[in-house]
Design a protein around this motif. Structure first.
Motif, PDB file in Angstrom:
ATOM      1  N   UNK A 132       0.826  -1.211   0.000  1.00  0.00           N
ATOM      2  CA  UNK A 132       0.000   0.000   0.000  1.00  0.00           C
ATOM      3  C   UNK A 132       0.862   1.264   0.000  1.00  0.00           C
ATOM      4  N   UNK A 133       0.286   2.341  -0.505  1.00  0.00           N
ATOM      5  CA  UNK A 133       0.952   3.646  -0.417  1.00  0.00           C
ATOM      6  C   UNK A 133       0.813   4.162   1.006  1.00  0.00           C
ATOM      7  N   UNK A 134       1.741   5.002   1.418  1.00  0.00           N
ATOM      8  CA  UNK A 134       1.677   5.560   2.781  1.00  0.00           C
ATOM      9  C   UNK A 134       0.343   6.252   3.038  1.00  0.00           C
ATOM     10  N   UNK A 135      -0.165   6.945   2.008  1.00  0.00           N
ATOM     11  CA  UNK A 135      -1.409   7.710   2.221  1.00  0.00           C
ATOM     12  C   UNK A 135      -2.649   6.825   2.330  1.00  0.00           C
ATOM     13  N   UNK A 136      -2.492   5.535   2.090  1.00  0.00           N
ATOM     14  CA  UNK A 136      -3.641   4.641   2.273  1.00  0.00           C
ATOM     15  C   UNK A 136      -3.854   4.284   3.747  1.00  0.00           C
ATOM     16  N   UNK A 137      -2.831   4.509   4.559  1.00  0.00           N
ATOM     17  CA  UNK A 137      -2.953   4.189   5.992  1.00  0.00           C
ATOM     18  C   UNK A 137      -3.697   5.309   6.723  1.00  0.00           C
TER      19      UNK A 137
END
Ligand code: FE2
Length: 297
Positions: free
Chosen positions: A224-229
């Protein structure tokens, strides 16, 4: 009155997101009791006979020493990696140097047992659909001030594998969790698209450490991309239920405050839990599974 499990609304939220926050699940008195018990354990354990095991989340690091692999039915203490100098000297008082305590608090410690094996947690397990819920491990995660290590993105069922995967984490905040002290972050819904493609096993089934092996025919999920967390607000006393397939992580604790949490994991006892798993409970003389059933609460 019988203990209540999740409401329909909570169940739908859990099934949709793969995690669920239940604020104020622990009373302030129970939060204090578990916090104080943790402090007492950290104060009383002896350094003199400790192998100074350092717990690492790095896949290639040597986490599989005997102290770790034989901890399933004991209360043992695992150090932060940054607690030591390059020459191996402890840089912090031992109370501020432990990464986690595990893995049988739910069995051996009355305070932690009380908040693990009880009617409420049985009802929660049953409302999610578990027929034979077994608690197989428990930990206090200390996330110590300034050195509390980062935990990279992972899925708990990689470490607590059943066929099919069934692990669920019960995670209780014993202190308020913030961006500064390394709160948990989750990729909502990732349990639905991220399969369990590998599992942690004992090498050769003996005491020689651990390794990850692929699960046949299961594709590795994308990173996942960091911004998905997302980082939900999580105050002391909150219970977070975490699906075993859910991608989650936490950053290093750069603050001057700890971030104590108590967590245990449950599996479906009717699913296959084999001898490859790193976590094995020594058999009793009667034989059979030694994991703690929530049905007996
Ligand atoms: Fe986890």
């Amino acid at each position: 009155m019988a203990a209540q499990g999740l409401t329909q609304e909570q169940l739908e939220a859990f099934n949709c997101d793969g995690f669920l926050l239940l604020p104020k699940e622990l009373s302030p008195e129970r939060v204090s009791a578990l916090y104080n018990e943790t402090a007492s354990l950290l104060k009383s354990f002896a350094l003199s006979d400790h192998p100074l095991t350092r717990f690492s989340t790095e896949e290639r690091a040597h986490v599989g020493d005997e102290y770790f692999l034989t901890s399933s039915d004991k209360i043992r203490y695992f150090f932060e990696q940054e607690a030591f100098s390059e020459s191996g000297e402890l840089l912090k008082p031992k109370e501020q140097a432990i990464n986690k305590i595990g893995h049988a608090l739910h069995e051996l410690n009355d305070e932690f047992k009380r908040d693990s094996i009880n009617d409420r947690n049985r009802a929660i397990a049953q409302s999610i659909g578990y027929k034979n819920p077994l608690v197989l491990q428990s930990m206090v995660i200390c996330k110590q001030p300034e050195i509390g290590g980062k935990v990279p993105g992972h899925q708990d069922s990689v470490f607590l594998y059943t066929d099919p995967p069934s692990a669920i984490g019960f995670w209780y905040a014993l202190e308020d969790c913030t961006a500064e002290n390394g709160a948990l972050t989750f990729v909502p819904g990732s349990h639905k698209w991220a399969p369990i493609a590998k599992r942690m096993v004992r090498v050769d089934g003996n005491k020689q450490g651990t390794a990850f092996i692929p699960i046949k025919d299961v594709p590795t999920p994308r990173e996942p991309l960091d911004e998905e967390y997302v980082m939900p607000i999580c105050a002391a006393g909150t219970l977070v239920l975490i699906h075993g397939n859910l991608l989650h992580k936490s950053e290093k604790n750069f603050s001057t405050k700890s971030r104590y949490a108590y967590t245990f994991h449950m599996i479906e006892g009717d699913y296959k839990y084999d001898a490859l798993n790193w976590l094995q409970i020594p058999p009793t003389t009667e034989g059979g599974s030694n994991f703690t059933s929530l049905l007996t609460s």
